[in-house]
Design an enzyme around this catalytic site. Sequence first.
Site, PDB file in Angstrom:
ATOM      1  N   ASP A 146      20.214  51.197  27.049  1.00 16.96           N
ATOM      2  CA  ASP A 146      19.044  52.772  27.226  1.00 16.96           C
ATOM      3  C   ASP A 146      19.594  53.707  26.385  1.00 16.96           C
ATOM      4  O   ASP A 146      19.267  55.232  26.487  1.00 16.96           O
ATOM      5  CB  ASP A 146      19.145  52.677  28.068  1.00 16.96           C
ATOM      6  CG  ASP A 146      18.291  51.957  29.052  1.00 16.96           C
ATOM      7  OD1 ASP A 146      16.857  51.776  28.510  1.00 16.96           O
ATOM      8  OD2 ASP A 146      18.286  51.673  30.728  1.00 16.96           O
ATOM      9  N   CYS A 147      20.847  53.885  25.721  1.00 18.77           N
ATOM     10  CA  CYS A 147      21.816  55.472  25.042  1.00 18.77           C
ATOM     11  C   CYS A 147      21.805  55.356  24.858  1.00 18.77           C
ATOM     12  O   CYS A 147      22.295  56.354  24.079  1.00 18.77           O
ATOM     13  CB  CYS A 147      23.263  54.713  26.142  1.00 18.77           C
ATOM     14  SG  CYS A 147      22.768  55.121  28.013  1.00 18.77           S
TER      15      CYS A 147
END
Length: 811
Positions: A483-484
């Site tokens: 997600d990052c």
Amino acid sequence: MKFGHFDDQNKEYVITTPKTPLPWINYLGCTDFFSLMSNTCGGYTFYKDAKLLRMTRYRYNDTTPDTNGKYFYIKDGDTIWNPGWQPTKTELDSYECRHGIGYSKFTGVKNDVKAELITFVPIGDPVELTKVTITNNSSAHKDIQLFSYVEWCLWNADDDMKNYQRNLSIGEVEVIDSTIYHKTEYRERRNHYAVYSVNTKIDGFETSRDEFRGAYNGPDRPAAVIEGKLHNTIASGWYPIASHQINLSLDAGECKTFVFALGYVENPEDEKWEKPGIINKKRANALLAKYQTTEDFDNALAKLNTYWDGLLSKFHVESNDEHVNRMVNIWNQYQCMVTFNMSRSASYYETGIGRGMGFRDSCQDLLGFVHLIPDRARERIIDIASTQFQDGSAYHQYQPLTKKGNSDIGSGFNDDPLWLIAGTSAYIRETGDTSILKEMVPYDNDMSVATTLMEHLKRSFDYIVNHKGPHDLPLIGRADWNDCLNLNCFSEHPGESFQCFGPSEGPVAESVFIAGMFVKYGREYAALAKLMGDTAEEARVLAEVDKMTAAIEKDGWDGDWFVRAYDAYSHKVGSKECDEGQIYIEPQGMCVMAGVGVDDGNAKKALDSVKEKLDTKYGVMILQPAYTRYHLELGEITSYPPGYKENAGIFCHNNPWISIAETCIGRGDRAFEVYKKTCPSYIEDISEIHRTEPYVYSQMVAGADARFHGEAKNSWLTGTAAWTFTNISQYILGIYPTLEGLSVNPCTPAAFGDFNITREYRGVIYNIEIKNPNKVQKGVASLTVDGNEIEGNVIPFDSSKKTVNVVATMK
Ligand code: BGC
């Protein structure tokens, strides 16, 4: 250093000091009603949804102080103490907390008074029960007082911690006999209330927090307890609580037992009131009536134990390795149930007010849960698929109560669609239930556009086919599994969402990780198409998979490992060409699991590079070298200090991918070495370094660049649970459910020895004996099924049998 020990016989972890490095918690509840319970009685309770139906309060940013919970106070002369030590922190003469499967037990002793608490949520009822037994072990008569304590949350936990100008005027309760009813907002739109009751006559109650504690006091020094007298206040606004007072007169050696019940009650709209302003208590009374005696309590607990014994017996291993036996047979499966129930919503690290259920998270949770209760897995798959959009993309998260997608986050996480194939395939391989593929399932909860689930899977697959970038690799969108890694966001200002700010759908940034997923889950989808008789679709899909494999081989290979991605400028991410972040774990695991590079030696090269560049004694790091500064074009990943989280932390979730990948090339020694490094039971001895619970996995362990290398964070709610169980049960121990039947193909360390597995599969019990006379790491030389030798590794499924005895001899 340890702070307790495992009791495998009772399936418990026994904590012998309240001063653990962090609160070590347990989860109570199996379906709708849940409590978190720390080793000092901290925690909170909710019904179905930790955000919208929160029953008791949690103090945020309070993980280590852990100062709110469901407490019992004992006043014995001038000494006030709690059986779980908190919140008074009075030194105990002895303390023990046993976290078991769905229950927790506490024993505290002070000045010859013993207090035992057992707490759990019974199967089928929305109530938490606690049996409190107080024994006077002194040689003299004692008059002591027992006080209960819970602090109500005003239901919507998000609003509860923000909107004081309203909230401090709305609290309402009723008290009848020994039952305290919390009815805030019931006068208007709510049709539910909470109760806290005890099965004995009480000597007082309190429902106002300020009366209980006294101004400026915390729960550690409650004025009313110090005074020895509750004031029978009916709260009006401010902070409603529930506390009972029971005065005990105990002869030497005498003990008394009480059953407390903390419950949730819902009334139909037209049965809300008994009379104007007075809530209808019929349903509450019926619920409480079920648990009035210690026998009721003990029977319900016995039922819970039987229920769990049944679930855990579905996969059972007996090997020479006690850590493997313990994790596989007890704790790993238990954590899989908890992650299935909670997704990433409510823990001591997830506040319960942020994320609901994650699309990809919940799909992956299914992998470790599906064998436990396939029917619930089926329902979950339909719920998840119902939040998909018509083009195959999906809401990234949804709220468990409404089951609707969260529009504040929206879609655009381009790995999400493929996880639906992963979860559905796991369900069908486990159950053989292809009827699910014919279920009509809505898009974005709109039934008017519903199609079969099979069509949902097709759209999942085609979403990737239709969203490729310049190298014919999948576009990453807002992010993929990581997600990052935000390649399209370019966030420059604090406060902006790293994922959701700016253009999410860049036409250039691509993910090699999604490419690997596409190959792996594309093949699983093709197998489902074939099973359903659609050979044209199977052929189409396999042709797309081949194209993707070629794209990975051409532009996803960096010479010694797989590239991670291409950024929005089409520069490589996770390549020797980069000055930081040259190698990432994810594509090495996923591509090899998909079989890419297995035949041409690249898989081995990639995994050797992982060992050389990413390995540490505490696990395999997510990337190296760590990013030392913020890279606008890479996003959140570079916002973390080196060694933490996605910036070179040991992200436990993808360690099993490496371990599984190792089994794909037959290296059992290395697969097991990777398994051991993050395995909670294996690292129990370094609990002072690891700090989180030694019986469950954490999301992350700080990497080599971090100040506190080896320290774990975010325990319990992590995809690590499902993936490690998949790894150990299906790849290392090698019992893998295929569409046709169970396959037996272990890949263990040479010295692992023989082992036996009992596996319930589609209603048949398999007793599987695995022999390894020549100490090999992989390869089955012969497989006999009920005495007959068969070809290959797959035991053909035969539903007419109750039990099947299998002997596998490794080469
Ligand atoms: C999220 C996952 C994500 C992972 C890696 C977790 O916190 O729940 O959805 O894949 O982090 O970024």
